[in-house]
Design a protein around this motif. Sequence first.
Motif, mmCIF file in Angstrom:
data_model
loop_
_atom_site.group_PDB
_atom_site.id
_atom_site.type_symbol
_atom_site.label_atom_id
_atom_site.label_comp_id
_atom_site.label_asym_id
_atom_site.label_seq_id
_atom_site.Cartn_x
_atom_site.Cartn_y
_atom_site.Cartn_z
ATOM 1 N N VAL A 79 0.811 -1.209 0.000
ATOM 2 C CA VAL A 79 0.000 0.000 0.000
ATOM 3 C C VAL A 79 0.845 1.260 0.000
ATOM 4 N N ARG A 80 2.147 1.151 0.109
ATOM 5 C CA ARG A 80 3.025 2.315 0.010
ATOM 6 C C ARG A 80 3.331 2.653 -1.440
ATOM 7 N N ASN A 81 3.064 1.739 -2.350
ATOM 8 C CA ASN A 81 3.363 1.926 -3.753
ATOM 9 C C ASN A 81 2.272 2.779 -4.392
ATOM 10 N N GLN A 82 2.637 3.957 -4.901
ATOM 11 C CA GLN A 82 1.659 4.902 -5.434
ATOM 12 C C GLN A 82 0.889 4.324 -6.616
ATOM 13 N N SER A 83 1.540 3.531 -7.474
ATOM 14 C CA SER A 83 0.824 2.961 -8.618
ATOM 15 C C SER A 83 -0.258 1.988 -8.163
ATOM 16 N N VAL A 84 -0.010 1.258 -7.087
ATOM 17 C CA VAL A 84 -1.032 0.361 -6.540
ATOM 18 C C VAL A 84 -2.181 1.174 -5.962
ATOM 19 N N LEU A 85 -1.863 2.240 -5.238
ATOM 20 C CA LEU A 85 -2.906 3.105 -4.681
ATOM 21 C C LEU A 85 -3.748 3.725 -5.790
ATOM 22 N N ASN A 86 -3.110 4.170 -6.869
ATOM 23 C CA ASN A 86 -3.856 4.740 -7.990
ATOM 24 C C ASN A 86 -4.764 3.698 -8.636
ATOM 25 N N LEU A 87 -4.292 2.482 -8.797
ATOM 26 C CA LEU A 87 -5.101 1.409 -9.369
ATOM 27 C C LEU A 87 -6.333 1.150 -8.500
ATOM 28 N N ILE A 88 -6.149 1.080 -7.193
ATOM 29 C CA ILE A 88 -7.274 0.848 -6.286
ATOM 30 C C ILE A 88 -8.268 2.004 -6.366
ATOM 31 N N LEU A 89 -7.775 3.233 -6.395
ATOM 32 C CA LEU A 89 -8.646 4.401 -6.503
ATOM 33 C C LEU A 89 -9.444 4.370 -7.808
ATOM 34 N N ASN A 90 -8.801 4.019 -8.913
ATOM 35 C CA ASN A 90 -9.490 3.925 -10.199
ATOM 36 C C ASN A 90 -10.584 2.858 -10.178
ATOM 37 N N ILE A 91 -10.320 1.743 -9.546
ATOM 38 C CA ILE A 91 -11.331 0.684 -9.445
ATOM 39 C C ILE A 91 -12.513 1.170 -8.627
ATOM 40 N N ILE A 92 -12.240 1.828 -7.502
ATOM 41 C CA ILE A 92 -13.313 2.351 -6.648
ATOM 42 C C ILE A 92 -14.133 3.405 -7.398
ATOM 43 N N ASP A 93 -13.453 4.254 -8.180
ATOM 44 C CA ASP A 93 -14.142 5.309 -8.933
ATOM 45 C C ASP A 93 -14.831 4.790 -10.195
ATOM 46 N N GLY A 94 -14.678 3.500 -10.483
ATOM 47 C CA GLY A 94 -15.324 2.913 -11.653
ATOM 48 C C GLY A 94 -14.606 3.191 -12.953
ATOM 49 N N GLN A 95 -13.391 3.663 -12.893
ATOM 50 C CA GLN A 95 -12.616 3.927 -14.097
ATOM 51 C C GLN A 95 -11.920 2.640 -14.515
ATOM 52 N N THR A 96 -12.145 2.244 -15.735
ATOM 53 C CA THR A 96 -11.500 1.020 -16.209
ATOM 54 C C THR A 96 -10.198 1.376 -16.893
ATOM 55 N N ARG A 97 -9.189 0.710 -16.498
ATOM 56 C CA ARG A 97 -7.854 0.886 -17.065
ATOM 57 C C ARG A 97 -7.290 -0.511 -17.291
ATOM 58 N N PRO A 98 -6.315 -0.625 -18.141
ATOM 59 C CA PRO A 98 -5.702 -1.950 -18.306
ATOM 60 C C PRO A 98 -5.108 -2.427 -16.978
ATOM 61 N N THR A 99 -5.353 -3.666 -16.648
ATOM 62 C CA THR A 99 -4.811 -4.237 -15.417
ATOM 63 C C THR A 99 -3.318 -4.498 -15.611
ATOM 64 N N PRO A 100 -2.504 -4.036 -14.688
ATOM 65 C CA PRO A 100 -1.066 -4.298 -14.827
ATOM 66 C C PRO A 100 -0.778 -5.777 -14.673
ATOM 67 N N SER A 101 0.334 -6.208 -15.255
ATOM 68 C CA SER A 101 0.706 -7.606 -15.082
ATOM 69 C C SER A 101 1.177 -7.809 -13.650
ATOM 70 N N ILE A 102 0.781 -8.911 -13.080
ATOM 71 C CA ILE A 102 1.124 -9.226 -11.695
ATOM 72 C C ILE A 102 1.910 -10.514 -11.694
ATOM 73 N N SER A 103 3.104 -10.458 -11.144
ATOM 74 C CA SER A 103 3.969 -11.631 -11.102
ATOM 75 C C SER A 103 3.482 -12.608 -10.036
ATOM 76 N N GLN A 104 3.660 -13.864 -10.300
ATOM 77 C CA GLN A 104 3.358 -14.907 -9.333
ATOM 78 C C GLN A 104 4.618 -15.347 -8.583
ATOM 79 N N SER A 105 5.753 -14.729 -8.901
ATOM 80 C CA SER A 105 7.032 -15.111 -8.318
ATOM 81 C C SER A 105 7.405 -14.162 -7.192
ATOM 82 N N PHE A 106 7.696 -14.718 -6.010
ATOM 83 C CA PHE A 106 8.095 -13.911 -4.872
ATOM 84 C C PHE A 106 9.401 -13.168 -5.154
ATOM 85 N N GLU A 107 10.280 -13.771 -5.934
ATOM 86 C CA GLU A 107 11.569 -13.158 -6.240
ATOM 87 C C GLU A 107 11.421 -11.872 -7.049
ATOM 88 N N ASP A 108 10.295 -11.691 -7.753
ATOM 89 C CA ASP A 108 10.078 -10.489 -8.558
ATOM 90 C C ASP A 108 9.582 -9.314 -7.731
#
Length: 168
Positions: free
Chosen positions: A3-32
């Motif tokens: 939650v300290r990552n501004q891009s994550v906060l912006n994504l959550i805010l956009n979802i709450i506001d109903g703004q659709t944006r491309p979903t960023p790729s999310i890694s399944q690897s802990f090392e990433d």
Amino acid sequence: GLVRNQSVLNLILNIIDGQTRPTPSISQSFEDCDLASIGQSSFQISTHSPVELHVYDSQNRHIGPAPSGDLELNIPESSYERIGENSFAFVPASDEYRIVIDALSRGKFDLEIRAMSGITVSSTVSFLSVPLESGSTVAEMDFDQIDSGLELQLDNDGNGSVDKVIAP
């Protein structure tokens, strides 16, 4: 750190506001994962039992429960989680710390401190089955590394006087 990552906060805010944006790729690897937000070296401090965990840095900044019942997170780049009777504090390893543990009832508690290098545990110190003689028991310890010489000072009746010193 998520939650300290501004891009994550912006994504959550956009979802709450109903703004659709491309979903960023999310890694399944802990090392990433970007570990910069928690620093290269850190301490993980945990208690297990009916106690309150408080951590203070060299400037007397605090993380842990406040008297009001709120959670204080005043140490930069730190975090604190409480799950049932277990508390977890994460702090950068670049400072000196004082741990204060306040009993909530009689019984026993465990304290564990892990030195972390990124996501790797480099060393661990454990204090197991520390007795809580009353709900007034207070345990304290100062440290800046966990290599040797750590002692937990136990005040069984909360009068400010050390009654017992416990080694890991």
